[in-house]
Write a protein that holds these residues in place. Structure first.
Motif, mmCIF file in Angstrom:
data_model
loop_
_atom_site.group_PDB
_atom_site.id
_atom_site.type_symbol
_atom_site.label_atom_id
_atom_site.label_comp_id
_atom_site.label_asym_id
_atom_site.label_seq_id
_atom_site.Cartn_x
_atom_site.Cartn_y
_atom_site.Cartn_z
ATOM 1 N N ARG A 190 0.855 -1.186 0.000
ATOM 2 C CA ARG A 190 0.000 0.000 0.000
ATOM 3 C C ARG A 190 0.889 1.234 0.000
ATOM 4 N N ASP A 192 1.113 4.840 1.071
ATOM 5 C CA ASP A 192 0.591 5.921 1.902
ATOM 6 C C ASP A 192 1.644 7.025 1.910
ATOM 7 N N GLN A 324 5.484 -2.635 5.847
ATOM 8 C CA GLN A 324 4.643 -1.802 4.995
ATOM 9 C C GLN A 324 5.414 -0.608 4.447
#
Length: 422
Positions: A190, A192, A324
């Motif tokens: 992801r 971000d 992440q």
């Protein structure tokens, strides 16, 4: 020692087949395309197509695997990658190659993630680091062997496309026969941007421009070497040597970055890369030895930057977020990988073949200037708070799952706990 690797030997073998095919695929296209008269711009778009497909594979593969399972997803990806390589041999047009290269990039990323998930699932906690190290070395050797295979035959025919497709298919066998029925779920990537920027502006800025530089060189170095007058064996060595130099450089670079501000180390290796860029531009080296020496210096610099950037970002990461963050940085690296070959291909077509190094030099100047500015604005992380530097494959062969494979079991569990609380 050997008994610890027996359960994962088949998966390491499958990964080596996958990377061997990738090495052939990544070199045969620019070499054959240049011989067919494709422009440097269109050959640069091969790298852009690959980067787009690779990023999409990193993002979408976890969802696909959740729907159909590891074995079926891997089988489909390996088969489609083989088909895309055979299609490139049949349809000798730049635009078809660009699309097929994108498809191959998607399948390659997904297949690599699934293999890494299996390895992570089967690795004993006290052996995870060693298995990751062996995995990295196996992949490096497989890519190099795949590239050097092109020196054994005629690149003007169907042979190497077929050999690459065969090895994509052979990569199917270990996962198809694996006794592991329920591997761990894949790590979802992801992006971000706000969180990444708050964590480390240097990492966000630098990883994008390193992606620009590394993808431009990785895609178009064979084209430059061919137009400089190097023979096929020398071209294969010219493209393999930087990867080997980059892998070896990670040892001293890692030790140094664990002992001082990683940003200063990043500036140092970016400066070394810039010197190599400048020498390529000003000297216009001819013959094998000068080109090999400069390629080794450049490769030892540019392919050691990515793990330094990831380590610096992880130094600032909150507990349970390091994997992440590594995945997000990989996507930014991939975004740079989309632009880099496009810029370099256009520059080589509009100006001269040496314009490749003008593009990489521009990227390295930006990394140096911005990192120096950030050093003046933010204190370095205390040595006691640093995460351990970990050598890693170049961004073009890394996936979000690579970060999970290289992490400790405690880090993986912390990441899972954090995700469950979101």
């Amino acid at each position: 020692m050997i008994r610890h690797f027996l359960p994962v030997f088949a998966l390491l073998l499958g990964s080596s087949f996958l990377l061997f095919a990738g090495g052939i695929n990544g070199l045969i296209l620019p070499v054959r395309g240049s011989a067919e008269g494709f422009s440097a711009f269109s050959l640069g778009l091969l790298g852009t197509g690959w980067a787009i497909g690779y990023m999409a594979g990193c993002v979408l593969t976890p969802r696909l695997v959740a729907n159909v399972g590891h074995v079926r997803a891997f089988g489909a990806m390996a088969a489609i990658a083989a088909v895309s390589m055979l299609g490139s041999a049949i349809i000798l047009t730049p635009w078809a190659w660009i699309a097929l290269r994108g498809v191959c990039g998607f399948c390659f990323a997904g297949a690599a993630m699934i293999v890494e998930s299996w390895l992570s699932d089967q690795a004993a906690p006290d052996q995870r680091g060693r298995i990751f190290g062996v995995y990295t070395m196996v992949n490096l050797g497989a890519v190099t062997a795949g590239q050097m295979t092109l020196t054994l035959g005629d690149t003007s025919g169907f042979l190497f496309f077929a050999v690459g497709a065969i090895f994509y298919c052979l990569a199917l066998v270990p996962t198809a026969l694996s006794s592991s029925s329920n591997p761990a779920p894949l790590v979802a990537a992801r992006l971000d941007m706000k969180a990444l920027w708050r964590n480390s502006p240097v990492a966000v800025f630098a990883v994008f421009w390193v992606g620009v530089s590394n993808s431009a060189f990785g895609t178009l170095a064979p084209v430059y070497a061919e137009r400089t007058g190097l023979v096929l064996a020398a071209i294969a060595f010219f493209t393999s040597l930087p990867i080997l130099a980059g892998a070896l450089a990670q040892i001293p670079v890692g030790i140094l970055s664990d002992r001082m501000d990683r940003r200063k180390v990043l500036v140092g290796i970016a400066l070394a890369a810039l010197i190599a860029d400048a020498l390529f531009i000003t000297l216009a080296p001819e013959g094998r030895i000068p080109n090999f020496v400069l390629a080794a210096i450049l490769g030892g610099s540019i392919f050691a930057m990515y793990p330094v950037i990831v380590a610096h970002a992880n130094d600032h990461a909150a507990p349970g977020t390091s994997i992440q963050i590594s995945g997000g940085l990989l996507l930014l690296y991939g975004a740079g990988g989309i632009i880099g070959p496009l810029m370099a291909g256009w520059a080589m077509t509009a100006f001269a073949d040496r314009a490749l190094f003008m593009v990489t030099a521009g990227a390295h100047v930006l990394v140096i200037v911005y990192t120096l500015w950030r050093i003046s604005r933010r204190e370095a992380v205390d040595d006691a708070d640093k995460t351990a530097f970990q050598a890693a494959p170049g961004g073009r062969s890394s996936t979000p799952q690579t970060a999970a494979l290289g992490a400790s079991d405690a880090e993986v569990q912390a990441e899972a706990d954090t995700a469950a609380n979101l």
